[in-house]
Scaffold this motif. Structure first.
Motif, PDB file in Angstrom:
ATOM      1  N   LEU A   1       0.826  -1.207   0.000  1.00 20.06           N
ATOM      2  CA  LEU A   1       0.000   0.000   0.000  1.00 20.06           C
ATOM      3  C   LEU A   1       0.861   1.258   0.000  1.00 20.06           C
ATOM      4  CD1 LEU A   1      -2.869  -0.950   2.508  1.00 20.06           C
ATOM      5  CD2 LEU A   1      -2.822  -1.164   0.017  1.00 20.06           C
TER       6      LEU A   1
ATOM      7  N   SER B   1       2.212   1.670  -3.432  1.00 17.94           N
ATOM      8  CA  SER B   1       1.109   2.117  -4.286  1.00 17.94           C
ATOM      9  C   SER B   1       0.819   3.591  -4.073  1.00 17.94           C
ATOM     10  CB  SER B   1      -0.144   1.291  -3.998  1.00 17.94           C
ATOM     11  OG  SER B   1       0.051  -0.067  -4.316  1.00 17.94           O
ATOM     12  N   ALA B   2       0.881   4.030  -2.825  1.00 20.70           N
ATOM     13  CA  ALA B   2       0.626   5.444  -2.521  1.00 20.70           C
ATOM     14  C   ALA B   2       1.668   6.335  -3.184  1.00 20.70           C
ATOM     15  CB  ALA B   2       0.616   5.656  -1.007  1.00 20.70           C
TER      16      ALA B   2
ATOM     17  N   THR C   1       1.095   9.019  -6.135  1.00 21.64           N
ATOM     18  CA  THR C   1       1.577  10.400  -6.030  1.00 21.64           C
ATOM     19  C   THR C   1       2.188  10.836  -7.352  1.00 21.64           C
ATOM     20  OG1 THR C   1       2.034  10.147  -3.667  1.00 21.64           O
ATOM     21  CG2 THR C   1       3.128  11.955  -4.789  1.00 21.64           C
TER      22      THR C   1
ATOM     23  N   SER D   1      -5.821   9.059  -6.251  1.00 22.45           N
ATOM     24  CA  SER D   1      -4.669   8.933  -5.362  1.00 22.45           C
ATOM     25  C   SER D   1      -5.110   9.027  -3.903  1.00 22.45           C
ATOM     26  CB  SER D   1      -3.623  10.011  -5.676  1.00 22.45           C
ATOM     27  OG  SER D   1      -4.161  11.309  -5.468  1.00 22.45           O
TER      28      SER D   1
ATOM     29  N   VAL E   1      -6.182   5.724  -2.338  1.00 27.56           N
ATOM     30  CA  VAL E   1      -5.048   4.838  -2.052  1.00 27.56           C
ATOM     31  C   VAL E   1      -4.321   5.301  -0.793  1.00 27.56           C
ATOM     32  CG1 VAL E   1      -2.841   3.971  -2.931  1.00 27.56           C
ATOM     33  CG2 VAL E   1      -4.810   4.170  -4.465  1.00 27.56           C
ATOM     34  N   PHE E   2      -4.139   6.608  -0.650  1.00 31.30           N
ATOM     35  CA  PHE E   2      -3.532   7.125   0.586  1.00 31.30           C
ATOM     36  C   PHE E   2      -4.386   6.710   1.790  1.00 31.30           C
ATOM     37  CE2 PHE E   2      -2.081  11.091  -1.986  1.00 31.30           C
ATOM     38  CZ  PHE E   2      -1.241  10.302  -2.728  1.00 31.30           C
TER      39      PHE E   2
ATOM     40  N   LEU F   1      -3.915   3.057   2.820  1.00 33.16           N
ATOM     41  CA  LEU F   1      -2.679   2.863   3.588  1.00 33.16           C
ATOM     42  C   LEU F   1      -2.877   3.285   5.041  1.00 33.16           C
ATOM     43  CD1 LEU F   1       0.343   2.350   4.022  1.00 33.16           C
ATOM     44  CD2 LEU F   1       0.786   4.621   3.067  1.00 33.16           C
TER      45      LEU F   1
ATOM     46  N   THR G   1      -7.051  -0.928  -3.522  1.00 30.41           N
ATOM     47  CA  THR G   1      -5.810  -0.322  -4.008  1.00 30.41           C
ATOM     48  C   THR G   1      -5.339  -1.002  -5.281  1.00 30.41           C
ATOM     49  OG1 THR G   1      -5.126   0.375  -1.791  1.00 30.41           O
ATOM     50  CG2 THR G   1      -3.385   0.114  -3.437  1.00 30.41           C
TER      51      THR G   1
END
Length: 469
Positions: A239, A242-243, A247, A296, A299-300, A303, A331
């Motif tokens: 994660l 992915s974050a 970004t 995005s 996904v943040f 996490l 995600t």
């Protein structure tokens, strides 16, 4: 409905609890991995003599048939069986009788579920690596087409210095390369087999974990049974990677949004990657780039959600960890969707080279080059910086730019100026003279493009599954 774990209980589970605790709605996507792990576990049970060869053959046959039922949409999923693991095991017993109950010998759902996720993530990370590499190739080719396209480089979203558009695009190529390496590193820590840990303490049966790992294609085995069932680091790491990737995609998406505005007018996105307005007929909206930018955030959030779930959990397994899969699956779906749509959008966009070059000539983007010119004439840079700053102020007051100053005007600021100054601060020279390693000089960008092409051609995804069950 009698539960497989119901021997100790005197009351049936409240239907509200069944609905609340069930993970079937999302973990049923793990069915292939669950069956794959069960087949490998069965082979190990046969090899070690824990069950007979005939029993193993019955179990494996039943599992293969169940896999076919699921893939044909004929499997009777039941929420009251809680999860994909119990649904498959219950169906196996229905199909082959009591011998199906031997499948769960020497394992727990605790090590079973984390095995499924490890297997699933190995496949998904491998796919994401392929998608990142494909995107890198698109960026490299777009950069190759625009090595000599000059645009303004920005700091603080203010025009700063002229750069090659190819150089700008290669910055994203390099970001994606770091993403590639992060996911590859994450794969290494995902490539560990937890099966055999049992609920948390291992098992009394003479299992062969090394054999199971080999059958399933794992290169490593968890060395501590408590760690094996309680570890979610590999998901958190995924994660996090992915974050960071999102970004980068979000930054690129933002630039596409800005560049496609009338105010910038640097690019035009293809009609097939834009949408219109329900009320304003003239609109051509960069919805794809905006959605990448917006996605995005989810996904943040995934996490942060899993970090919060795992924070302060004592060892070993807790049902809190069930919350990992929705965060993970969302995600994965989001990242793959973005990596699928962005490459063709970049490949198909039109570059408005004249507008980029015109913008690069504005706002004194060659001011640093004027200062460098004076330094080459022997002036200390700090003093040269001050001189050029005064020249810019003069131009602003007179409505001029540095290109339009006469030699007489230039010499009023410093006697070091000669006739060669205009060639030195031309837009082309400002770009091509920055030959330092990694700089924007055309020849440096060409080197970077060629190096990337060779690297991408030679690099193969090393994570493809070699062993299938």
């Amino acid at each position: 409905m009698k539960k497989m774990w119901g021997g100790r209980f005197t009351k049936t589970t409240d239907t509200r609890v069944e609905m609340f605790t069930s993970s079937l709605s999302f973990d049923k996507r793990l069915y292939k991995q669950d069956i794959k792990g069960s087949i490998a576990h069965t082979k190990m049970l046969v090899k070690t003599g824990i069950i007979s060869r005939e029993e193993g053959a019955q179990i494996i046959k039943g599992l293969v048939e169940i896999r076919d039922e699921i893939e044909k949409g004929k499997f009777p999923f039941r929420t009251e069986y809680e999860d994909i693991h119990m649904n498959i095991e219950k169906r196996l017993i229905e199909k082959i009788g009591p011998v199906g109950g031997k499948l769960h010998t020497a394992r727990s759902r605790n090590d079973q579920v984390t095995l499924d996720v490890h297997l699933y993530m190995k496949e998904e990370i491998s796919l994401i690596l392929e998608m990142i590499a494909a995107f890198q190739k698109v960026l490299v080719e777009k950069a190759a087409e625009n090595i000599y396209t000059i645009m303004p480089g920005y700091t603080h979203l203010q025009r700063a210095q002229p750069v090659s558009l190819g150089h700008h695009l290669m910055a994203y190529y390099n970001m994606l390369e770091r993403d590639y390496q992060r996911f590859k590193d994450c794969y290494d820590r995902t490539d560990m087999m937890p099966l055999g840990a049992g609920a948390l303490a291992g098992t009394t049966f003479p299992i062969d974990r090394e054999y199971t790992a080999k059958v399933l294609g794992f290169s490593k085995i968890y060395e501590n049974s408590i760690d094996a069932v309680s570890d979610r680091d590999f998901i958190m790491e995924f994660l996090a990677a992915s974050a960071i990737l999102m970004t980068h995609l979000s930054r690129l998406g933002e630039e596409l949004v800005l560049w496609s505005t009338s105010e910038f007018s640097f690019i035009e996105l293809d009609d097939s990657f834009t949408t219109g307005s329900s009320i304003m007929p003239q609109k051509k909206n960069p919805d794809v780039a905006e959605l990448v930018r917006g996605k995005s955030g989810r996904v943040f959030g995934n996490l942060m959600a899993l970090l919060a779930v795992m924070k302060s959990l004592p060892l070993a397994y807790h049902t809190d960890m069930q919350e990992d899969k929705e965060r993970l699956f969302d995600t994965l779906d989001t990242v793959k969707a973005c990596l699928k749509v962005m490459p063709p959008m970049i490949a198909s966009m039109k570059i408005k080279k004249e507008n980029m070059e015109k913008a690069a000539k504005g706002d004194f983007t060659n001011a640093t080059d004027v200062a460098d010119y004076l330094v080459r004439k022997g002036m200390p840079f700090r003093y040269a910086h001050e001189v050029v700053g005064k020249m810019v102020l003069y131009c602003l007051e007179k409505g001029k730019d540095l290109y339009s100053l006469t030699l007489k005007e230039l010499k009023s600021f410093s006697d070091s100026f000669e006739d060669d100054i205009m060639d030195y601060i031309s837009l082309q020279n400002c770009v091509k003279s920055r030959k330092s390693l990694g700089g924007t000089a055309f020849e440096e960008v060409e080197k970077a493009v060629n190096k990337a092409r060779v690297y991408l051609e030679s690099r193969e995804n090393p994570l493809d599954e070699k062993i299938c069950v």
